[in-house]
Each structure stands twice: as structure tokens, then as C-alpha cells.
Design an enzyme around this catalytic site. Sequence first.
Site, PDB file in Angstrom:
ATOM      1  N   THR A 156       0.817  -1.209   0.000  1.00  0.00           N
ATOM      2  CA  THR A 156       0.000   0.000   0.000  1.00  0.00           C
ATOM      3  C   THR A 156       0.853   1.262   0.000  1.00  0.00           C
ATOM      4  O   THR A 156       1.952   1.279   0.566  1.00  0.00           O
ATOM      5  CB  THR A 156      -0.897   0.023   1.260  1.00  0.00           C
ATOM      6  OG1 THR A 156      -1.472   1.326   1.391  1.00  0.00           O
ATOM      7  CG2 THR A 156      -0.113  -0.260   2.534  1.00  0.00           C
TER       8      THR A 156
ATOM      9  N   TYR B 138      -1.819   0.546  10.084  1.00  0.00           N
ATOM     10  CA  TYR B 138      -2.038  -0.189   8.832  1.00  0.00           C
ATOM     11  C   TYR B 138      -0.773  -0.156   7.969  1.00  0.00           C
ATOM     12  O   TYR B 138      -0.236  -1.191   7.581  1.00  0.00           O
ATOM     13  CB  TYR B 138      -3.232   0.418   8.075  1.00  0.00           C
ATOM     14  CG  TYR B 138      -3.363  -0.076   6.666  1.00  0.00           C
ATOM     15  CD1 TYR B 138      -3.467  -1.436   6.392  1.00  0.00           C
ATOM     16  CD2 TYR B 138      -3.375   0.819   5.587  1.00  0.00           C
ATOM     17  CE1 TYR B 138      -3.569  -1.889   5.086  1.00  0.00           C
ATOM     18  CE2 TYR B 138      -3.478   0.376   4.289  1.00  0.00           C
ATOM     19  CZ  TYR B 138      -3.574  -0.979   4.045  1.00  0.00           C
ATOM     20  OH  TYR B 138      -3.666  -1.427   2.757  1.00  0.00           O
TER      21      TYR B 138
END
Length: 332
Positions: A117, A141
Site C-alpha cells: 500500500t 495499517y
Amino acid sequence: MSNVLVVGGAGYIGSHACLALREAGHEVVVYDNFSTGHREAVLGGVLIDGDVRDSEKLKEALRNYRVSVVMHFAALISVEESVSNPIAYYEANVEGTLSLLSAMVDVGVEVMVFSSTAAVYGKPDYSPMLEDHPTRPLNAYGESKLAIERAFPHYERAYGLRISKLRYFNASGADPEGRLGEAHYPETHLIPRAFNAVLGGPPLEIFGENYSTPDGTCLRDFVHVTDLADAHVRVLRRLQDGGDSDVYNVGTGSAYSVREVIQMVEKVTGQEVPTIISPRRIGDPSSLLAASDRIQNELGWTPAHSNLQEIVESAWRWHQTGWHVGATGDTG
Ligand code: UDP
């Protein structure tokens, strides 16, 4: 063509990747625990109901289906939730991937394509960001994805694995033929939330309007999920042709603000999006913009479907089917 174990293949990006893999002639074995994925999103191939932390079950799947390559999508993905519940994020994203790697090493499967990501980068030093931009995640995250990215070179050296990482920017849109789309419970992403507001749900919260961006709202690089799926097939092919492990940004190099996305949703739906201004969401960088020259130049990938109108139109067509309301899976 190969037997591909798609871990998290019932989720949003994983299910679109399964379609692309099958269209490219691969056999797909979906492995998913349906904590956030949906049975309805598995449109073909073998389906195994299992948890990524169950290494024995993974080994069984790798052996029984003579799997030669793995795609790993199974992860928790909400920035906000990762800030309040980091345990869940480290367990799912780090422990889960370590379990999968152990299974691969034991069975002798050496190739993986990994979902990473743009959140690994954090606040940009420059924009658009290249793959060698410093990595300083702003939330658990991004940290969980970076932690596992950092484990890969050690596994590669010790066990001969080859793992390529795709750092997605804002995955969005839906299969142009309407077979699949986005369905998260609860939904946290901007575009489906804007649709929910149009359809009579709560007004869309704009998380911060005082960023140092042209209109004060965050800037994001939206990439169509079908283009992301195509990127996976290309990266897989490169590894199967003997290519080395690599990391690729997958984005368009064009940024849109939250307000511009809302305007596009209004244009496509023909309706006003009711909004309210809310405080900034913790862990949100003001801008995320990809330089994806590497995947374009080396693998011939292009963001063919990633203009904002096509993204919003495909997502809206699918959203209106109501599939996302009735599908099975996590309810919250
Ligand atoms: N966003 C927003 N309201 C929402 C959901 C998202 O203003 O209800 C903003 C969010 O702060 C970010 C952008 O939209 O700037 C994209 O957020 P999303 O959750 O879709 O993706 P992320 O960038 O977190 O991967």
C-alpha cells in the site's frame, strides 16, 4: 499456465484479480476466511474456507492443488481502525503473512505477489512518489504492511523465495461488466460512502477541509480495480519468467481532491451528495500520488480504466445493484 493460490480471493481486489487470472488462463484456488470477503465474489475455481494464520491448512491447499504461485490479498485495510485496534492489524497483516510464508517454505512454493500500500510511505517528501521514497507510515495499517515488506528480503535470501510487492494507491471502481464491486462492512471508503449518502444514508463526512491543498481537502490517486488486477497478472508473469523480486507503485500520477470526487459522484448520479465537515481522520496524509513509471516501463502496464469518471461510473452501476447490501461476510 499455473495453479495460483489467491489468499483473500473473496475480497474486493482479490476477487477482481481472480477474474483477471482466469481470463489469462490460470487456475485459481481461492483461500479466504470470509471475515471481510464474500462468498458471492468467488465466481469460479476452487474455494477453500480457511484462515491465513492456519499454516497447516495452507500447506494442505498448496499441496493438494499443486500450487506453484501465491497471490496474497488477505489483510485488514482500514487506516482508522488500525489506529484504534493495532493488535488486529499486526495479527492479520504480519502474523498472517508470516504463516503463509512458512507454509510456502515448507511446501517449496517460491513465488508470491503481495498486496502492499501507499500507506507505507507516509507524508510525502516529494510528489509523485517513487518506489524508493522514504517509508515512514503514519498509521498502524501502513506500519503492518511495511513490517512484512521488510521481512521478505530475509526469506528471499534464506529460502530462495521471490516476492514482488504492489503498493496500491486508492483502489476504486468495479468490474466494467458488473460482475463484482466493492463491499466493505462497515464501508470506510470515500466513493461508496458518497453513494450511500446519495441513496439516503447518513451525509458524507468530509474528513478535514483545512489541509494545505488547493481546496483544503485531501488529494488521492484513484486507480481502477480492474487496472490493479491487470497489474497483478503482469507482475506474476514477470516472476514466472524468472524475474527478480521487485516493488511497484500502482497508481495513475493524477490526484483528485475529496471535493472533486464528490463533484464527480454528483455528475454521475445526477444527485447532490449531502455532506458535513468533520475533523481530520487520524493517520491521513494530505496527499498521496504515485509515480508508477516502473510498472509502466518494465511491464507495459497502463491505468487504462483509471480516469475518475470511468471509476465512479463503474462503481455506481454496481452499487445500484444492491449486491453490497445483501452479500454475506463481515457485518462490522
Ligand atoms: N474520506 C472522507 N470521508 C469519508 C471517507 C474518506 O473525507 O467518509 C477521505 C479520507 O480522509 C481520505 C480520502 O477520502 O482523504 C480517501 O479515503 P479512503 O478511506 O477512501 O481511502 P484511503 O486514502 O484511506 O486509502
